[in-house]
Design a protein around this motif. Structure first.
Motif, PDB file in Angstrom:
ATOM      1  N   SER A   1       0.827  -1.212   0.000  1.00  0.00           N
ATOM      2  CA  SER A   1       0.000   0.000   0.000  1.00  0.00           C
ATOM      3  C   SER A   1       0.856   1.254   0.000  1.00  0.00           C
ATOM      4  O   SER A   1       0.395   2.325  -0.404  1.00  0.00           O
ATOM      5  CB  SER A   1      -0.981  -0.004   1.177  1.00  0.00           C
ATOM      6  OG  SER A   1      -0.310   0.027   2.399  1.00  0.00           O
TER       7      SER A   1
ATOM      8  N   TYR B   1      -3.604  -0.958   9.577  1.00  0.00           N
ATOM      9  CA  TYR B   1      -3.834  -1.782  10.779  1.00  0.00           C
ATOM     10  C   TYR B   1      -5.309  -1.870  11.158  1.00  0.00           C
ATOM     11  O   TYR B   1      -5.633  -2.269  12.274  1.00  0.00           O
ATOM     12  CB  TYR B   1      -3.036  -1.198  11.955  1.00  0.00           C
ATOM     13  CG  TYR B   1      -1.557  -1.124  11.668  1.00  0.00           C
ATOM     14  CD1 TYR B   1      -0.736  -2.242  11.812  1.00  0.00           C
ATOM     15  CD2 TYR B   1      -0.966   0.061  11.226  1.00  0.00           C
ATOM     16  CE1 TYR B   1       0.615  -2.187  11.526  1.00  0.00           C
ATOM     17  CE2 TYR B   1       0.381   0.126  10.939  1.00  0.00           C
ATOM     18  CZ  TYR B   1       1.167  -0.998  11.089  1.00  0.00           C
ATOM     19  OH  TYR B   1       2.506  -0.932  10.795  1.00  0.00           O
TER      20      TYR B   1
ATOM     21  N   THR C   1      -3.769  -2.950   3.110  1.00  0.00           N
ATOM     22  CA  THR C   1      -2.606  -3.790   2.792  1.00  0.00           C
ATOM     23  C   THR C   1      -2.824  -5.234   3.215  1.00  0.00           C
ATOM     24  O   THR C   1      -3.584  -5.499   4.154  1.00  0.00           O
ATOM     25  CB  THR C   1      -1.336  -3.247   3.477  1.00  0.00           C
ATOM     26  OG1 THR C   1      -0.236  -4.079   3.124  1.00  0.00           O
ATOM     27  CG2 THR C   1      -1.468  -3.231   4.999  1.00  0.00           C
TER      28      THR C   1
ATOM     29  N   SER D   1      -0.125  -6.804   4.139  1.00  0.00           N
ATOM     30  CA  SER D   1       1.149  -7.032   4.843  1.00  0.00           C
ATOM     31  C   SER D   1       0.991  -7.341   6.328  1.00  0.00           C
ATOM     32  O   SER D   1       1.831  -8.025   6.905  1.00  0.00           O
ATOM     33  CB  SER D   1       2.049  -5.797   4.720  1.00  0.00           C
ATOM     34  OG  SER D   1       2.416  -5.573   3.386  1.00  0.00           O
ATOM     35  N   LYS D   2      -0.040  -6.818   6.971  1.00  0.00           N
ATOM     36  CA  LYS D   2      -0.091  -6.895   8.427  1.00  0.00           C
ATOM     37  C   LYS D   2      -1.083  -7.975   8.863  1.00  0.00           C
ATOM     38  O   LYS D   2      -0.684  -9.074   9.201  1.00  0.00           O
ATOM     39  CB  LYS D   2      -0.436  -5.517   9.004  1.00  0.00           C
ATOM     40  CG  LYS D   2       0.471  -4.399   8.478  1.00  0.00           C
ATOM     41  CD  LYS D   2       1.854  -4.431   9.062  1.00  0.00           C
ATOM     42  CE  LYS D   2       2.915  -3.625   8.319  1.00  0.00           C
ATOM     43  NZ  LYS D   2       2.627  -2.255   7.970  1.00  0.00           N
TER      44      LYS D   2
ATOM     45  N   ARG E   1       4.336  -8.141  -0.672  1.00  0.00           N
ATOM     46  CA  ARG E   1       4.077  -6.786  -1.130  1.00  0.00           C
ATOM     47  C   ARG E   1       2.791  -6.658  -1.952  1.00  0.00           C
ATOM     48  O   ARG E   1       2.835  -6.569  -3.183  1.00  0.00           O
ATOM     49  CB  ARG E   1       5.272  -6.225  -1.953  1.00  0.00           C
ATOM     50  CG  ARG E   1       6.668  -6.613  -1.495  1.00  0.00           C
ATOM     51  CD  ARG E   1       7.035  -6.046  -0.138  1.00  0.00           C
ATOM     52  NE  ARG E   1       6.839  -4.627  -0.066  1.00  0.00           N
ATOM     53  CZ  ARG E   1       5.929  -4.055   0.752  1.00  0.00           C
ATOM     54  NH1 ARG E   1       5.185  -4.803   1.560  1.00  0.00           N
ATOM     55  NH2 ARG E   1       5.806  -2.764   0.787  1.00  0.00           N
TER      56      ARG E   1
END
Ligand SMILES: *Cc1c(COP(=O)(O)O)cnc(C)c1O
Length: 358
Positions: free
Chosen positions: A88, A190, A217, A219-220, A228
């Motif tokens: 992101s 988040y 995203t 990613s978390k 990615r």
């Protein structure tokens, strides 16, 4: 040999992106410096990754259309409103590049995510930083900082690194104040970790506020930091502008398949998020027991505002084989890890009590 090619001044003066520390040697380190998900990829996601690996002689889809269609169905929006990218942060960078030229201003809270000054600097835009109050965004001051030159306001909720989030009421109020010619880039990296009843995603507000861009995203919460993948949700015209700046074939086939498999396994992944949120409550109680009075975290990390003791505290953590993320002179950000990591962390925070002036 002397290299004499002139580099743009705005690029030469960029602050470096400081990545979270990696283990300095052998042995087990608690890796709590990068807000990563401590759970390894699900078997179903690993299978999708292995299978996609056999096809990487081919280009992926140009615009990750299959992934965008699936995301659109889940969010009940038009796929034309979604832009996928290489994390992101890349999508955010493309949005800022599409909106802000040299001389234009981009407002964001500070301290916030360290990518923001870089993203603005690369676009040549001027960063306007509005100090946090009590570790939270000061949305009133951010709205007041808008000038004729302002092209975008970045809002990070929950805020990295201070862990606080803005409420639904605050977000809606802020969007009403911001002129509709100024983009609001809402970074929700988040958001899945929020459990406060009045904190939730702003995606459904995009229909009402055509200047709102929400960034998400994998990613978390979804645990795909290494691959990615991120995306934006906005009005189709803004999406089209972001897409035109994007790196061609930005999401590779392995990453796209892992993201799709993660959506299929969403319930399992969100159960892990729930577990991390429960762990956060336990850790918050244990930290309060130790005497800490920290900002209430809505993310998968805690913020220790240690001021001048920050770097000493980070070194002490390394002595305990715990890697944390220090911001010199300000504080330490610590991610929530697995049970072993968290036990090691509590030993470190107990030791910090002795060295840190409270
Ligand atoms: C981790 C993080 C992201 C996500 O970055 P990716 O490029 O998607 O890995 C975005 N914004 C903030 C504030 C973050 O902390």
């Amino acid at each position: 040999m002397c290299m004499r090619v002139p580099i743009r001044e705005s690029i030469r003066s960029l602050p470096p992106y400081l990545a979270g520390a990696r283990p300095p040697g052998e042995g087990r380190y608690a890796r709590l410096a990068s807000n990563e998900n401590p759970f390894p990829p699900l078997p179903s996601v690993q299978a999708a990754i292995s299978s996609a690996a056999g096809r990487i002689n081919r280009y992926p889809e140009l615009l990750s259309s299959t992934l965008c269609d699936e995301l659109a169905a889940r969010h009940r929006i038009d796929p034309a409103q979604i832009v996928a990218g290489t994390g992101s942060v890349a999508v955010l960078a493309h949005a800022v590049t599409a909106l802000a030229a040299p001389g234009d201003e981009v407002i964001y809270a500070w301290r916030s995510f360290e990518s923001y000054p870089i993203v603005c600097g690369v676009a040549g835009a001027t960063s306007v930083r509005v100090p946090l109050i009590d570790h939270r965004h000061d949305l009133t001051a951010m709205a007041a900082a808008i000038t004729e030159r302002t092209r975008a306001v970045i809002v990070c909720s929950p805020n990295n690194p201070t862990s606080t989030a803005i409420t639904r009421t605050e977000l809606a109020g802020f969007l009403t104040t911001v002129p509709d010619t100024v983009a609001v880039l809402l970074d929700e990296a988040y958001i899945e970790f929020c459990d406060h009843p009045d904190i939730c995603s702003g995606i459904d507000l995009v229909a009402t506020f055509p200047n709102l861009v929400v960034l998400r995203t994998f990613s978390k919460a979804y645990g795909l930091a290494g691959l990615r993948v991120g995306y934006s949700v906005s009005h189709p015209d803004l999406a089209s502008a972001i897409r035109s700046v994007s790196t061609p074939f930005g999401v590779n086939e392995v990453a796209a398949q892992a993201a799709l498999a993660s959506l299929t396994a969403e319930a399992e992944l969100l159960a892990r998020v729930e577990e991390l949120v429960a762990t956060r409550a336990e850790l918050a109680a244990a930290l309060a027991e130790q005497g800490w009075d920290l900002p209430a975290s809505q993310a998968n990390f805690f913020w220790f505002p240690l001021g001048d003791a920050t770097m000493a505290a980070a070194e002490l953590a390394v002595d305990h084989q715990v890697l944390v993320r220090p911001f010199a002179g300000e504080g330490v950000r610590v991610s929530i890890g697995d049970a072993t990591d968290n036990a090691a962390l509590l030993a470190v925070t107990a030791a910090w009590r002795d060295v840190v002036a409270r």
